[in-house]
Structure formats: structure tokens, C-alpha cells
Design a protein around this motif. Structure first.
Motif, PDB file in Angstrom:
ATOM      1  N   MET A   1       0.844  -1.193   0.000  1.00 13.15           N
ATOM      2  CA  MET A   1       0.000   0.000   0.000  1.00 13.15           C
ATOM      3  C   MET A   1       0.881   1.246   0.000  1.00 13.15           C
ATOM      4  O   MET A   1       1.827   1.348   0.778  1.00 13.15           O
ATOM      5  CB  MET A   1      -0.901  -0.003   1.239  1.00 13.15           C
ATOM      6  N   ILE A   3       1.198   5.610  -0.018  1.00  6.16           N
ATOM      7  CA  ILE A   3       0.513   6.801   0.479  1.00  6.16           C
ATOM      8  C   ILE A   3      -0.269   7.476  -0.647  1.00  6.16           C
ATOM      9  O   ILE A   3      -1.377   7.994  -0.434  1.00  6.16           O
ATOM     10  CB  ILE A   3       1.518   7.784   1.114  1.00  6.16           C
ATOM     11  N   GLN A   5      -1.826   6.104  -3.019  1.00  2.33           N
ATOM     12  CA  GLN A   5      -3.084   5.396  -3.223  1.00  2.33           C
ATOM     13  C   GLN A   5      -4.133   5.853  -2.218  1.00  2.33           C
ATOM     14  O   GLN A   5      -5.308   6.021  -2.556  1.00  2.33           O
ATOM     15  CB  GLN A   5      -2.858   3.887  -3.092  1.00  2.33           C
ATOM     16  N   ILE A   6      -3.693   6.082  -0.972  1.00  5.79           N
ATOM     17  CA  ILE A   6      -4.622   6.567   0.063  1.00  5.79           C
ATOM     18  C   ILE A   6      -5.087   7.980  -0.281  1.00  5.79           C
ATOM     19  O   ILE A   6      -6.265   8.326  -0.114  1.00  5.79           O
ATOM     20  CB  ILE A   6      -3.948   6.519   1.445  1.00  5.79           C
ATOM     21  N   ARG A   7      -4.157   8.818  -0.763  1.00  6.38           N
ATOM     22  CA  ARG A   7      -4.538  10.173  -1.173  1.00  6.38           C
ATOM     23  C   ARG A   7      -5.580  10.119  -2.283  1.00  6.38           C
ATOM     24  O   ARG A   7      -6.559  10.883  -2.280  1.00  6.38           O
ATOM     25  CB  ARG A   7      -3.305  10.948  -1.627  1.00  6.38           C
ATOM     26  N   PHE A   9      -7.703   7.662  -2.913  1.00  4.35           N
ATOM     27  CA  PHE A   9      -8.944   7.180  -2.302  1.00  4.35           C
ATOM     28  C   PHE A   9      -9.698   8.320  -1.625  1.00  4.35           C
ATOM     29  O   PHE A   9     -10.916   8.496  -1.811  1.00  4.35           O
ATOM     30  CB  PHE A   9      -8.615   6.065  -1.307  1.00  4.35           C
ATOM     31  N   LEU A  10      -8.998   9.124  -0.858  1.00  2.00           N
ATOM     32  CA  LEU A  10      -9.635  10.236  -0.143  1.00  2.00           C
ATOM     33  C   LEU A  10     -10.160  11.285  -1.122  1.00  2.00           C
ATOM     34  O   LEU A  10     -11.241  11.859  -0.908  1.00  2.00           O
ATOM     35  CB  LEU A  10      -8.635  10.874   0.822  1.00  2.00           C
ATOM     36  N   LEU A  39      -5.625  -0.570  -4.720  1.00  2.00           N
ATOM     37  CA  LEU A  39      -5.883  -0.464  -3.291  1.00  2.00           C
ATOM     38  C   LEU A  39      -6.967  -1.454  -2.865  1.00  2.00           C
ATOM     39  O   LEU A  39      -6.865  -2.100  -1.814  1.00  2.00           O
ATOM     40  CB  LEU A  39      -6.291   0.974  -2.942  1.00  2.00           C
ATOM     41  N   ALA A  68      -8.263   5.742   6.735  1.00  2.00           N
ATOM     42  CA  ALA A  68      -7.473   6.300   5.637  1.00  2.00           C
ATOM     43  C   ALA A  68      -7.116   7.757   5.927  1.00  2.00           C
ATOM     44  O   ALA A  68      -5.984   8.202   5.668  1.00  2.00           O
ATOM     45  CB  ALA A  68      -8.241   6.196   4.321  1.00  2.00           C
ATOM     46  N   GLU A  69      -8.065   8.503   6.487  1.00  2.00           N
ATOM     47  CA  GLU A  69      -7.810   9.912   6.815  1.00  2.00           C
ATOM     48  C   GLU A  69      -6.718  10.026   7.874  1.00  2.00           C
ATOM     49  O   GLU A  69      -5.821  10.886   7.766  1.00  2.00           O
ATOM     50  CB  GLU A  69      -9.095  10.570   7.307  1.00  2.00           C
ATOM     51  N   THR A  71      -4.352   7.769   8.574  1.00  2.00           N
ATOM     52  CA  THR A  71      -3.087   7.308   8.008  1.00  2.00           C
ATOM     53  C   THR A  71      -2.450   8.388   7.153  1.00  2.00           C
ATOM     54  O   THR A  71      -1.238   8.648   7.240  1.00  2.00           O
ATOM     55  CB  THR A  71      -3.314   6.046   7.153  1.00  2.00           C
ATOM     56  N   PHE A  72      -3.268   9.041   6.327  1.00  2.43           N
ATOM     57  CA  PHE A  72      -2.731  10.094   5.457  1.00  2.43           C
ATOM     58  C   PHE A  72      -2.267  11.292   6.276  1.00  2.43           C
ATOM     59  O   PHE A  72      -1.233  11.905   5.990  1.00  2.43           O
ATOM     60  CB  PHE A  72      -3.791  10.527   4.439  1.00  2.43           C
TER      61      PHE A  72
END
Length: 300
Positions: A1, A3, A5-7, A9-10, A39, A68-69, A71-72
């Protein structure tokens, strides 16, 4: 995973549309879709459901969104902290200390060092002045506190403040010392110190300059031990006035009449390291801690 990818997603969750999300992320729509699919594959759940108007979070997506929020946010703080540390002075310094921490303002100094220079690791070594001087000169210590005059041409002595010493005696000796002259005082029992200590040099100047030799009955290298020995009636000793006055007020010791003996408290380091960033950092913090920083002039 990753970062990024998380951005993504958000951003998609916030926009509710792949096209608008791709515009904000400055990516193509296929690239955004690929990151979301990657993701989802890694998490093993679907994060979005398609609608005629775009995408909405799936039930799993809604549950995972707060994680996710966080973690980011944590990752962003990590990057910010790392950027803040760029260019910071780093390394390990060995500092020699003497007497008690309060007199050196050691706690305030160390707290300010940690705040201003978090990448500097500090190791303390407690000793007596002469030993600290020798260790700084030999490179065994990077710097150290010192009481007394320093005449070593290879050592820089940053003057911090003046310390005054007085002669103290057990309270039960009050009558014996009331009118005693220096020969009489020298003949009384004394609590001495090792020859490398500042008290030893002061006592030597007091007696040798008068052609006298003090009657040392016991030697101690800790100030607290010396004070305790005087209180219990072993003998006289030199004591810092800032400790002697409160002790006398509590009727624990008697101060022998006479002018206080001045002694300089300094911070030592090798002259060859005057421009070393580690030394410069410590000196700057010490000057602020001891009020040695010159005030800014008007208009500066």
C-alpha cells in the motif's frame, strides 16, 4: 500500500467522481481508476459503487474512510517533521558537569538544547573541575563546566557567572572561631578536597599565601558529603555562599567572618573546535540560559 493510493482514495471519496478527482490530482482518469483498483485488491474489499452520477462509497469504504484519513494525516506529519529537521545540527556531545545541577541551570540548558536541537544527543559526565579541564583538553569530553581561572591557551572559557565561597564551621565551634586568626583557623580540623578541585586551589591560595598549612583530617570529592561532615562537627570547609547562607540561617553551620572569595564559573571547550556546529549550538543556548545574550538594539 502506497501513500499516494490513500490520497487518491480520499480525493475520489470527497469528489464523488473519477473525472473531477483526476483533475485535482493532476492524473489521467485511467490512472486514478488503476490506483483505486490496486488499493481494493490489497485490502480485499470494494471501496466504491458506481452510480449514474459518479461514484459513492461502499459500506466498506465508509468504514475504512476514517482510518485512511488518519493514516494520510500521520504520513503528512511525518513528512513535515522530516522537512523541519533538514539542516539541523546533529551528533553526540559529551559534557562534563560539576557541583549541583541547579547552580549550573543544567535542567534549563538541557531542555532548551532538546527543543532547539533535537538531533543532538547529550551525554553527561560528572566530576570535579580539574578533571573536567583535563578531559576537555584530551578530547575525552567535548565541553564542560569549570570553576576557577583557566589559563590553558588551547581552551576557551565562556564565563557564565561569579560564584562566591566562604569558610564554614560546625555550629558547636562558634566560640572557637569567633576571634580566630588565620594561623588558628589553619590549625583546626579541615575537610579537604582532591587537588584537582576548585576548593583545593582556593584553600591553597588562602593558606600558602600566608605561609600556613591547613590541618586536613579528611578528604571528600562531593560537595554534599563535605557539607554533611561540617554539620556533624568533623571540621571546617569551603562552601559556596549560596549554600552556606541558607544553612547558617537554619543553624546548621557557622560562617567564619571574612570577605567572600570569588570564583568564576565557566563553560570550557577546545579552541580548535570554536566553529564546530555542535559547540556553537551549545554556546548559543548557554548564553541564552544564563542571560548572556546581548539585547537587540533599537531599529535592529
Amino acid at each position: 500500500m502506497e501513500i499516494y493510493q490513500i490520497r487518491t482514495f480520499l480525493t475520489v471519496a470527497r469528489c464523488g467522481h473519477l473525472t473531477r478527482a483526476s483533475e485535482q490530482l493532476h492524473l489521467s482518469q485511467p490512472a486514478v481508476s488503476k490506483q483505486i483498483r490496486s488499493l481494493e485488491d490489497e485490502l480485499g474489499v470494494s471501496l466504491f459503487e458506481r452510480t449514474p452520477f459518479g461514484v459513492v462509497l461502499s459500506q466498506a469504504g465508509k468504514l475504512l474512510l476514517p482510518y485512511a484519513e488518519k493514516t494520510f494525516s500521520d504520513a503528512s506529519e511525518l513528512v513535515t517533521a522530516a522537512q523541519h529537521l533538514k539542516g539541523k545540527v546533529a551528533g553526540t556531545v559529551r559534557i562534563g558537569t560539576i557541583i549541583d545541577p541547579e547552580s549550573l541551570k543544567l535542567g534549563e540548558f538541557l531542555t532548551s538544547m532538546v527543543d532547539a536541537h533535537p538531533l543532538i544527543e547529550i551525554k553527561l559526565v560528572h566530576g570535579i573541575s580539574g578533571r573536567i579541564l583535563d578531559m576537555v583538553g584530551a578530547g575525552e569530553l567535548d565541553a564542560g563546566f569549570y570553576l576557577g581561572p583557566c589559563n590553558d591557551p588551547g581552551i576557551v572559557a565562556l564565563e557564565l557567572r561569579k560564584v562566591a565561597y566562604v569558610v564554614v564551621a560546625p555550629v558547636q565551634w562558634a566560640e572557637r572561631i569567633r576571634d580566630a586568626d588565620w594561623p588558628a583557623l589553619a590549625s583546626l580540623p579541615w575537610v579537604g578536597t582532591p587537588e584537582h578541585s576548585s576548593q583545593y586551589r582556593i584553600q591553597a591560595s588562602l593558606f600558602e599565601g600566608r605561609g600556613l598549612k591547613q590541618n586536613t583530617v579528611i578528604e571528600a570529592d562531593q560537595e554534599s558529603s563535605m557539607i554533611s561532615l561540617v554539620k556533624t562537627g568533623v571540621g571546617l570547609c569551603l562552601m559556596r555562599e549560596e549554600l552556606a547562607s541558607p544553612a547558617a540561617a537554619r543553624c546548621e553551620v557557622v560562617i567564619v567572618e571574612g570577605a567572600p572569595i570569588p570564583c568564576l564559573l565557566s563553560f570550557l571547550y577546545s579552541e580548535t573546535r570554536s566553529t564546530d556546529p555542535l559547540i556553537e549550538a551549545m554556546v548559543a543556548v548557554l548564553k541564552a540560559t544564563h542571560g548572556l545574550v546581548e539585547p537587540a538594539t533599537a531599529g535592529a
